[in-house]
Design an enzyme around this catalytic site. Structure first.
Site, PDB file in Angstrom:
ATOM      1  N   HIS A   1     -73.809-158.315 -23.448  1.00 19.42           N
ATOM      2  CA  HIS A   1     -74.758-159.107 -24.222  1.00 19.42           C
ATOM      3  C   HIS A   1     -74.262-160.528 -24.448  1.00 19.42           C
ATOM      4  O   HIS A   1     -75.072-161.435 -24.670  1.00 19.42           O
ATOM      5  CB  HIS A   1     -75.049-158.416 -25.558  1.00 19.42           C
ATOM      6  CG  HIS A   1     -75.915-157.207 -25.416  1.00 19.42           C
ATOM      7  ND1 HIS A   1     -77.215-157.148 -25.845  1.00 19.42           N
ATOM      8  CD2 HIS A   1     -75.663-155.991 -24.854  1.00 19.42           C
ATOM      9  CE1 HIS A   1     -77.738-155.967 -25.575  1.00 19.42           C
ATOM     10  NE2 HIS A   1     -76.810-155.244 -24.980  1.00 19.42           N
TER      11      HIS A   1
ATOM     12  N   ASN B   1     -80.997-157.093 -29.356  1.00 19.58           N
ATOM     13  CA  ASN B   1     -79.797-156.936 -30.185  1.00 19.58           C
ATOM     14  C   ASN B   1     -80.071-156.421 -31.589  1.00 19.58           C
ATOM     15  O   ASN B   1     -79.240-155.705 -32.160  1.00 19.58           O
ATOM     16  CB  ASN B   1     -79.059-158.278 -30.292  1.00 19.58           C
ATOM     17  CG  ASN B   1     -78.601-158.813 -28.946  1.00 19.58           C
ATOM     18  OD1 ASN B   1     -78.498-158.061 -27.983  1.00 19.58           O
ATOM     19  ND2 ASN B   1     -78.332-160.103 -28.878  1.00 19.58           N
TER      20      ASN B   1
ATOM     21  N   HIS C   1     -72.990-146.768 -19.989  1.00 18.64           N
ATOM     22  CA  HIS C   1     -73.698-145.789 -20.830  1.00 18.64           C
ATOM     23  C   HIS C   1     -73.083-144.401 -20.732  1.00 18.64           C
ATOM     24  O   HIS C   1     -73.648-143.436 -21.239  1.00 18.64           O
ATOM     25  CB  HIS C   1     -75.178-145.756 -20.459  1.00 18.64           C
ATOM     26  CG  HIS C   1     -75.929-146.976 -20.897  1.00 18.64           C
ATOM     27  ND1 HIS C   1     -77.216-147.249 -20.511  1.00 18.64           N
ATOM     28  CD2 HIS C   1     -75.548-148.012 -21.685  1.00 18.64           C
ATOM     29  CE1 HIS C   1     -77.608-148.391 -21.055  1.00 18.64           C
ATOM     30  NE2 HIS C   1     -76.612-148.878 -21.770  1.00 18.64           N
TER      31      HIS C   1
END
Length: 326
Positions: A60, A88, A187
């Site tokens: 990010h 976010n 992930h």
């Protein structure tokens, strides 16, 4: 114009151009990497999920104007930062862990280690401490002087993203399809919110029906976790081994048990499927490619002027601002 002002501007401008390299702090702060690792270990022992949360910060941060720590800046009256951007808000977390790392480093080597570099080191350690690979990090970044919620909104993908749009996004950042799939393996640890999958469960592509790619038993499990009236901040595991960094994530995708649409689409889309299949069978290959992808992502730079923040949440050029006004 005062000499102090000129020196400050010169320091900021020239520092931004410094090349990244391993061992950047070997002379100025030789204990830096071990300090980061120790703080991360304590944080993850206290809350295991913080490892995944810290690791996500690199993605990010780096995708929005380069790896410059801009994602860490709090909003100000004159600046809307990235923390409340669409991808976010109510999602990015563990900023306090970065604060703890910064505090420990400031005690050892005041105003030497950038917050941008802390994200890079802490992300690497989060993976390694979760059972995944480790790698040599290149350091020497400077911290941004601003942040942009608008840029984050325009750049970062949503959980609804399909593989085709993700390929385009990664290509814009000089990352390959193989990098995309390997880095999606982040992930392997952590959790996602019901908010991110409600459309998959109840209205995929506006059909009023669930995503047919979801394996039926897994869909029943998700329906119980995320019924229509659920608090959408409830979280579920991103794969079957959410505290261990391994290739289970890819095995789950092959079985139709991907949590996010942006995950499962990597298996259903032909151009990405072969890499999902490869990593589901070869964990060492996944580890190698993931480490390489994290290093490539860490090379993303804006070329803009920067500084070494004393506090990762705020810029510290107030003296320069004052001189500009005088």
């Amino acid at each position: 114009m005062s000499l102090l002002f000129l020196l400050c501007i010169l320091h900021i401008a020239t520092a931004a151009a410094a090349p990244l390299r391993p061992g950047f702090y070997s002379e100025t702060c030789p204990k830096a990497e071990s300090i980061v690792r120790e703080v991360m270990k304590k944080a993850m022992n206290k809350e295991p999920r913080s490892g995944a949360s810290v690791m996500r910060l690199q993605f990010h941060d780096c995708f929005v104007n380069g790896c410059d720590g801009s994602v860490l800046l709090d909003d100000t009256p004159n600046m809307l930062g990235e923390k409340l951007a669409l991808s976010n808000i109510n999602s990015l977390r563990s900023f306090e862990v970065i604060d703890q790392v910064k505090e420990a480093l400031e005690a050892e080597c005041p105003q030497t280690i950038s917050c941008a570099d802390i994200i890079i080191m802490a992300s690497r350690d989060a993976v390694a401490l979760s059972g995944g690979p480790s790698w040599e990090v290149k350091l020497g970044r400077k911290d941004s002087l601003t942040a942009s919620q608008e840029d984050s909104n325009n750049i970062m993908p949503s959980p609804r993203s399909n593989a085709s749009s993700l390929i385009d996004l990664f290509n814009q950042h000089h990352l390959s399809i193989e990098d995309l799939v390997a880095l999606s393996g982040s992930h392997s640890i952590g959790q996602g919110r019901c908010f991110s999958i409600m459309f998959r469960l109840y209205n995929q592509s506006g059909t009023g029906r669930p995503d047919p790619a979801i394996e039926p038993k897994y869909r029943n499990k998700l329906n119980k976790l995320c019924p229509l009236n659920v608090d959408q901040n409830v979280t579920g595991d991103l794969d079957a081994t959410p505290k261990i960094f391994d290739n289970q994530y890819f095995k789950d995708l092959v079985s139709g048990r991907g949590f996010l649409n942006s995950d499962e689409t990597l298996f259903t889309y032909p151009r990405t499927r072969k890499f999902v299949q490869l990593y589901s069978k070869d964990q060492s290959k996944f580890f190698k490619d993931f480490a390489r992808g994290m290093i490539k992502m860490g090379d993303l730079q804006s070329g803009r002027p920067g500084e070494i923040r004393r506090n990762c949440r705020v810029v510290n050029t107030r003296a320069v601002d004052g001189l500009l006004e005088s």
